[in-house]
Design a protein around this motif. Structure first.
Motif, mmCIF file in Angstrom:
data_model
loop_
_atom_site.group_PDB
_atom_site.id
_atom_site.type_symbol
_atom_site.label_atom_id
_atom_site.label_comp_id
_atom_site.label_asym_id
_atom_site.label_seq_id
_atom_site.Cartn_x
_atom_site.Cartn_y
_atom_site.Cartn_z
ATOM 1 N N HIS A 1 -8.640 -0.232 -2.110
ATOM 2 C CA HIS A 1 -7.168 -1.033 -2.491
ATOM 3 C C HIS A 1 -7.032 -1.950 -3.659
ATOM 4 N N ARG B 1 -8.035 -1.311 2.610
ATOM 5 C CA ARG B 1 -6.797 -2.108 2.290
ATOM 6 C C ARG B 1 -6.626 -3.474 1.466
ATOM 7 N N ASP C 1 1.390 -1.071 0.243
ATOM 8 C CA ASP C 1 -0.193 0.767 0.275
ATOM 9 C C ASP C 1 0.577 1.273 -0.315
#
Length: 242
Positions: free
Chosen positions: A145, A141, A91
């Motif tokens: 993402h 996340r 990330d």
């Protein structure tokens, strides 16, 4: 994490050949091998600060022995880092050791649940604060993402979305507006109850966490609004939570 790792090991030891219902095609031993690989991979990242091209040879022993060795090495690597230290992650928004500290805690608790399901054991409690943080992690996340950086992993599921939002909240605090659009999912934390959501899902944080990870049903949840949209969210979660 230590408590969950201990429970995970005990569940695998109780029924090493049992199928894992939440991981189709896996036995409990396969689950042990998967977690071992994850622990070893993250240990190298924490030690070197970078993603490895390959892992060193696995330690000797059976699946449980390898899991024990990998967990001990992971704990040592985590203890050697401060949360804010620079470490590579997947990330771009968080390139710190703290990312992996958080990720390994949630990796362990979710797979502990997998092990308990495989062995037919009652599910041990999950602390509410860990569950709330886990909801945030899997929505931001993984879902947001993943849908924006690896949209091909979602197949044709994104193309069918129309931009409407589901508000996800827990009874212990935390709320997220999850907007489902063809160009990817957007997650807005701290979504107020008056947000423009077309549907809402709320419940005990553990129930919400396991529903999002597809490790639990919706029986304990309260769902309002467009049921089909909630179903689309739940189907989307199958992609990043395999």
């Amino acid at each position: 994490m230590d408590a969950d790792a201990t429970r995970l090991r005990a569940a695998i030891a109780a029924a090493p050949s049992a199928p894992v219902p939440t991981c189709p095609g896996w036995s409990a031993t396969d689950l042990a091998d998967h977690v071992t690989h994850v622990y070893r991979h993250k240990t190298v990242i924490l030690r070197t600060g970078a993603f490895p091209e390959e892992l060193p040879p696995a330690p000797p022993g059976d699946a449980l022995a390898r899991l024990d060795a990998a967990y001990a090495e992971l704990v040592a690597a985590l203890a050697a880092r401060e949360p804010g230290e620079a470490v590579a992650t997947w990330d771009p928004a968080d390139q710190t050791a703290g990312f992996w500290m958080r990720r390994m805690a949630h990796e362990t608790v979710i797979h502990r649940v997998d092990g308990e399901l495989a062995a037919g054991l009652p599910r041990a409690p999950i602390p509410a604060d860990l569950a709330v943080d886990g909801v945030d992690e899997v929505l931001v996340r993984f879902l947001e993402h993943g849908s924006r950086h690896w949209p091909d992993d979602f197949g044709d599921a994104l193309a069918a979305l129309d931009g409407r939002a589901v508000r996800v909240s827990t009874t212990a605090g935390g709320s997220w507006l999850v907007r489902l659009a063809p160009d990817g999912v957007t997650v807005t934390p701290d979504a107020p109850a008056a947000s423009d959501a077309a549907a809402e899902v709320t419940g005990d944080p553990v129930d919400v966490l396991l529903w999002l990870w597809r490790r639990g049903g919706a029986d304990g949840l309260i769902a309002t609004g467009d049921a089909a949209l909630i179903g689309e969210l739940h189907e989307l979660m199958a992609k990043p939570t395999l």
